[in-house]
Every structure is written in C-alpha cells, then in structure tokens.
Design an enzyme around this catalytic site. Structure first.
Site, short mmCIF file in Angstrom:
data_model
loop_
_atom_site.label_atom_id
_atom_site.label_comp_id
_atom_site.label_asym_id
_atom_site.label_seq_id
_atom_site.Cartn_x
_atom_site.Cartn_y
_atom_site.Cartn_z
N LYS A 262 -12.66 46.10 30.91
CA LYS A 262 -12.59 47.43 31.54
C LYS A 262 -13.26 48.44 30.62
O LYS A 262 -12.90 48.57 29.46
CB LYS A 262 -11.14 47.82 31.80
CG LYS A 262 -10.97 49.30 32.26
CD LYS A 262 -9.52 49.63 32.63
CE LYS A 262 -9.34 51.13 32.88
NZ LYS A 262 -7.94 51.50 33.22
N ASP A 267 -10.46 58.38 31.06
CA ASP A 267 -9.69 58.32 32.31
C ASP A 267 -8.87 59.60 32.47
O ASP A 267 -7.77 59.72 31.93
CB ASP A 267 -8.77 57.09 32.28
CG ASP A 267 -7.94 56.96 33.55
OD1 ASP A 267 -8.24 57.68 34.53
OD2 ASP A 267 -7.00 56.13 33.56
N LYS A 274 -4.16 63.20 35.51
CA LYS A 274 -3.06 62.87 34.60
C LYS A 274 -2.49 64.20 34.10
O LYS A 274 -3.16 64.93 33.37
CB LYS A 274 -3.58 62.05 33.41
CG LYS A 274 -3.92 60.61 33.78
CD LYS A 274 -4.20 59.77 32.55
CE LYS A 274 -4.61 58.36 32.92
NZ LYS A 274 -3.49 57.56 33.48
N ASP A 286 -9.49 54.05 27.00
CA ASP A 286 -9.44 53.28 28.24
C ASP A 286 -10.64 52.34 28.41
O ASP A 286 -10.81 51.69 29.44
CB ASP A 286 -9.32 54.22 29.44
CG ASP A 286 -8.49 53.62 30.57
OD1 ASP A 286 -7.79 52.63 30.32
OD2 ASP A 286 -8.58 54.15 31.69
N ASP A 345 -6.07 57.39 40.11
CA ASP A 345 -5.78 57.02 38.72
C ASP A 345 -5.66 55.50 38.55
O ASP A 345 -5.59 55.00 37.44
CB ASP A 345 -4.51 57.72 38.26
CG ASP A 345 -4.37 57.76 36.74
OD1 ASP A 345 -5.35 57.43 36.05
OD2 ASP A 345 -3.27 58.13 36.26
N GLU A 347 -7.96 53.37 38.68
CA GLU A 347 -9.42 53.23 38.75
C GLU A 347 -9.92 51.97 38.06
O GLU A 347 -10.96 51.45 38.43
CB GLU A 347 -10.08 54.48 38.12
CG GLU A 347 -10.25 54.47 36.59
CD GLU A 347 -8.93 54.40 35.83
OE1 GLU A 347 -7.89 54.78 36.40
OE2 GLU A 347 -8.94 53.95 34.66
N ARG A 349 -8.95 48.90 38.08
CA ARG A 349 -9.04 47.73 38.97
C ARG A 349 -10.24 47.85 39.91
O ARG A 349 -10.78 46.84 40.34
CB ARG A 349 -7.71 47.58 39.73
CG ARG A 349 -7.36 48.75 40.60
CD ARG A 349 -5.89 48.74 41.02
NE ARG A 349 -4.99 49.15 39.95
CZ ARG A 349 -3.67 49.23 40.07
NH1 ARG A 349 -3.08 48.90 41.20
NH2 ARG A 349 -2.92 49.62 39.06
N1 BES Z 1 -5.71 53.62 31.96
C1 BES Z 1 -4.51 53.71 32.68
C2 BES Z 1 -3.41 52.80 32.13
C3 BES Z 1 -2.90 53.15 30.77
C4 BES Z 1 -1.80 54.00 30.65
C5 BES Z 1 -3.45 52.61 29.65
C6 BES Z 1 -1.31 54.30 29.39
C7 BES Z 1 -2.95 52.90 28.40
C8 BES Z 1 -1.89 53.75 28.27
C9 BES Z 1 -4.75 53.31 34.14
O1 BES Z 1 -6.01 53.60 34.64
C10 BES Z 1 -3.78 54.08 34.94
O2 BES Z 1 -3.90 55.27 35.01
N2 BES Z 1 -2.84 53.38 35.52
C11 BES Z 1 -1.83 53.98 36.31
C12 BES Z 1 -1.71 53.15 37.56
C13 BES Z 1 -0.91 53.80 38.64
C14 BES Z 1 -1.66 54.98 39.20
C15 BES Z 1 -0.69 52.78 39.71
C16 BES Z 1 -0.55 53.98 35.51
O3 BES Z 1 -0.32 53.04 34.75
O4 BES Z 1 0.19 54.95 35.60
ZN ZN Z 2 -7.52 53.76 33.29
MN MN Z 3 -6.10 55.60 35.44
#
Ligand code: BES
Ligand code: ZN
Ligand code: MN
Length: 492
Positions: A262, A267, A274, A286, A345, A347, A349
């Site tokens: 990834k 992000d 966020k 990220d 968010d 993103e 995947r």
């Molecule tokens: N990059 C984040 C995941 C992440 C969170 C990595 C904290 C490292 C530390 C990912 O893109 C994300 O935002 N995931 C969301 C998914 C949700 C919207 C289903 C999450 O984990 O809150």
């Molecule tokens: Zn992310």
């Molecule tokens: Mn995200």
C-alpha cells in the site's frame, strides 16, 4: 562504521569497550574469560559481584578500567534464560551494547556472544543486523550539524567467535540497507515522499541493482481500467504512479512471487476527513507497506536469489478538493467489479484492489500484500504484532517461518466468509467499508475479491511499522517492519 569477524581470542583483544554476554544463572567464568579476568586484574568478577549480576535479560552493568591497560571499559550483557535463547536475543543484545558504546563515544569495540543453535552463520548475521539497525540515526531533516556527532561512534566493531563469517555479515548489511531505506521512506514527510518520489526510488533501485522498472501514468492506468486506484488519487494535485519493479534471476527462476505494498503517501481520509483524534498527523506513514516493498526490492536486488519477484505499488495521495471521490460514488476496478464508496477513508483497499489484479496477471506462484490498512488491526493485536490473512495454510506456514527467523511478529487472523455480508451493497457489487466490529477482517475479505486463484496472503502492518518508544534495535519512528520477513520468505 565497520563490523568485522575477528579470530583474536577475547583474552588477547585490546580496544575501548568489550561486551560479553552471559546466560541467566550461568555467569561463571571459564577458559578464555578466566584468562581475560586475570589479565584485567579480576575486574570481571568484581563487577559481577558488585552489581549482583545474574545474566537476566536487560542487565547490562559496565565499568571503566583505570590505567593504560588493553581494554578501557567492560560491559556484561544479560541474555536471559538459555531456554529462551534465539536469534532475536542476539540482535537485541548486540543492539543494546552498541547503543551504549555510541552514547559513551567508544570508537573501537568488541563483542562476544554465544552462538544460537550452534549456527555461527545465522548468529553472525543476527548480531550484524542488531548492530546496523540500532545505530541508524535519521538526521536528514536536521539543520544542525552538531546533531550528526553521535553517529561518529562506534567506528570499529569486532565480533568474537564468528571467524569465517564475513559473508554472513555482508548478507546482513545488504538486508539492512533495504530495512534502512524503508525506515527513511516511511519517516520522511508526505511533502517529500510523494507518489513520484516512490517511483524515483524504484528507479534508483532498478539502476543500482539491475531490476527492470515500469511506471504506469494516470492515462495508462485508465486504459487498464484501474478505476478503484484512480478514485483515491482524484483530489490530489500529485499525479498517481503505478510502480512495477521486477527482479529476474539469471537462470530459470525456482519460483515467481509478487509483493504488493500500500502506497498512500498521505491519508487525509478524503471527504470522510480524519478529524479529532484519528491521527491525521501520523498519516505520512500510510505508505509503509510500499516502503517495505521497495526495501525488500533493494535487499533482493543485492542478494540475487534464484526467484523472480514482482514488486508492485499503486501510489497515490488521499486528499480533498472539488475533484474528490464522494461517499456514494461507484468505482469499477480493473477486474470489472463495482464498488460503492461508503467511506473515502477506506482508501487503501481501493488502491490494493487494482494492484492485486495486476499482480495476478504476472502469472506468479504467490502474492503477498502489505498495508497499513486498518486501525482495527491495531485495536486487535496492539502496536507490535501484524495481522496475517490467507486461505492458504502452506503460505501461512512459509510466512510464519520467515517472520520467526526475522524476529518480527505476525498473528494469523480469520478470513471469515460470513462477514462479507457486511460489505453487501444494494446498488453495486460491494461497498468498500463494513461495520466497525471485525473491521480488519472485512478489509481482508474485500481484498480477496480481487484475487482469482493465486495463493495470496494479506499482511496488515498498521501497528508495527511505527514506534513511539525506543527498544532494542528499534529507534523512535519508522521501524522498517516486514522487510526482513519478506527477504526470508523470498530466499527460503
Ligand atoms: N491508513 C488507515 C489505517 C490506519 C489507521 C493505519 C491508524 C495506521 C494507523 C486506513 O486508510 C483507514 O483510514 N482505515 C479506516 C477504515 C475505516 C474507514 C473502515 C480505519 O481504520 O479507521
Ligand atoms: Zn490509509
Ligand atoms: Mn484511510
């Protein structure tokens, strides 16, 4: 800094600081150490007695030796119980020792540690890894040259008892060059490590180590139908880059593998921004999956295994603007599947979906993806353990072996088919986001939709790629997590 395996016995050595490892409750002096103690006026016994040294892991008493003797300082290193002894013990012990030597400005140091499983080669490699990783300091963004000073020490590191293991030390250095590249990519801010910068790094690796590089620009990604990946990049002023770096051995490859990382260079969350406490200020990391992918490419380019490896990164930035992907939009991925975006968010995947389809088209025997995919994985496994999802027991076994040898922690998680219900969309083939419970599992199930038949594993590395506390060979910040596991997997 130079690491060398020497054939001098410890009792004849002279230098600034000598470190000697002992197992717990097994701190008797024998053979060479008896001679050394005599030569140093019984300072070893005195130090053990004074500090009630038992050899527990974490104990590391040291003392200065007065006069103009051959050794200026001596340090005892507790290795813990013999039953827990592993290559990781050696990495940690070597790291602790060189960090102390660094703080004390010792230039010329020597280290005596036992072999793990009587394997001098693996032991020498582990010690050298611990040293290289512990001494790495990232001063690229400091303007003060004084900050550079600490890195002048130590200069010469001699390892006892691993004579003839120069090749193992060299191997460790090649691998660590990959790990350190990863750390620097992940630690660099998003205004430095952009999608283009990732492509430039890939070009550098290709040029340095003879890999081939293909970078697909936006138009070419459009032509390939990579709607999911491109959806993420819509609001960014930075162009997306689809990076495909290939290592081919000179003979017929024993296996063909793909590593997919990834590469979201920042992000923001997109329109599902966020906000308050969701860690937006840390989201330069990220791209840690792609950082590990490129770090592994650098290591493998040098190690030259008889395995073909495709390193794939769909690099983009998740931003907001009038061009942004909206909640409710529907995207079509390059395998034709449609996705209703219920959260911008989620993103990572989306970028991985098209990257996995592309990886499978390379006709490889197995695909491993790495991603800082979900906060839910950190909730489940904490900061130090990555999640592993795969339907393939043999691939799980390979990766577990590789990770244990590397001292990196993974835990296999369930690919619970039933939870795919959480991704059902009334209008498209699937949504991109499931309910909060089991969020890292639905993320893995989403990715699985983009794999047809190739054995595949997904590694959610959101926790271990970053650390706020210094421990062992890890310094505060980017850890370079997963590079050594990937290298072991490819080589194994
Ligand atoms: N990059 C984040 C995941 C992440 C969170 C990595 C904290 C490292 C530390 C990912 O893109 C994300 O935002 N995931 C969301 C998914 C949700 C919207 C289903 C999450 O984990 O809150
Ligand atoms: Zn992310
Ligand atoms: Mn995200």
């Amino acid at each position: 800094m130079k690491i060398q395996a020497i054939d001098t016995v410890v009792s004849n050595w002279s230098g600034d600081c000598l470190g000697i490892g002992f197992f717990e409750d097994n701190v008797d002096l024998e053979n060479q150490l008896t001679q050394l103690d005599q030569r140093l006026g019984n300072i070893l016994q005195e130090l053990m007695h004074e500090t009630e040294f038992t050899g527990k892991s974490g104990e590391q008493p040291w003392t200065r030796i007065s006069g103009q003797g051959p050794v200026r300082k001596i340090m005892l290193i507790g290795l813990g119980g013999k039953e827990d002894f592993s290559l990781e013990t050696l990495r940690q012990a070597a790291a602790t020792f060189v960090k102390t030597a660094q703080k004390q400005k010792a230039a010329n140091i020597g280290l005596q540690l036992p072999h793990c499983h009587e394997d001098a080669t693996a032991s020498a490699q582990a010690m050298a890894e611990g040293i290289e990783l512990a001494l790495h300091q990232d001063i690229r963004f400091k303007s003060d040259p004084e900050a550079q000073k600490a890195s002048e020490y130590p200069q010469d590191i001699s390892l006892f008892g691993v004579e003839n293991q120069a090749a193992a030390i060299e191997k460790a250095q090649k691998i660590c060059a990959g790990v350190l590249l990863t750390r620097e990519l992940v630690a660099a801010p998003a205004n430095v490590v952009t999608p283009s910068a990732l492509a430039d790094t890939a070009a550098q690796i290709a040029a340095d180590h003879g890999l081939t590089l293909e970078v697909l620009e936006r138009e070419e990604c459009e032509a390939q139908g990579m709607g999911a990946f491109l959806g993420v990049s819509l609001a960014s002023d930075l162009p997306p880059k689809f990076i495909h770096l290939t290592y081919k051995p000179s003979g017929t490859p024993r296996r063909k593998l793909a590593i997919v990382g990834k590469g979201v260079t920042f992000d923001s969350g997109g329109l599902n921004l966020k906000v308050g406490g969701s860690g937006i200020e840390t989201m330069k990391m990220d791209m840690a999956g792609s950082g590990a992918t490129l770090g592994a490419a650098k290591a493998i380019g040098q190690l030259q295994p008889d395995v073909e490896v495709h390193f794939i990164v769909a690099a983009a930035e998740n931003m907001i603007s009038g061009h942004a992907l909206r909640p409710g939009d529907i995207l079509t991925a390059s395998n034709g599947k449609t996705i209703e975006i219920n959260n911008t968010d989620a993103e990572g995947r989306l970028t991985l979906a098209d990257a996995l389809v592309f990886a499978e088209k390379q006709g490889v025997d197995a695909i491993v993806d790495l991603a800082t995919l979900t906060g839910a994985c950190i909730v489940a496994l904490g900061q130090e353990i990555a999640g592993m999802w795969t339907p393939e027991d043999s691939l799980a076994e390979e990766l577990t072996q590789a990770s244990q040898q590397a001292g990196e922690k993974f835990w296999r998680m369930p690919l619970e088919d039933k939870y795919f219900e959480g991704l059902k969309s009334p209008i498209a083939d699937m949504k991109n986001t499931g309910p909060r419970p089991g969020g890292s599992i639905t993320a893995a199930l989403f990715l699985q939709q983009y794999i047809e038949k190739t054995p595949w594993a997904h590694l959610d590395v959101a926790g271990p790629v970053w650390t706020e506390k210094e421990h062992g060979y890890l310094n505060v910040g980017a850890t370079g997590f997963a590079v050594r596991t990937l290298v072991n997997w490819v080589m194994g």
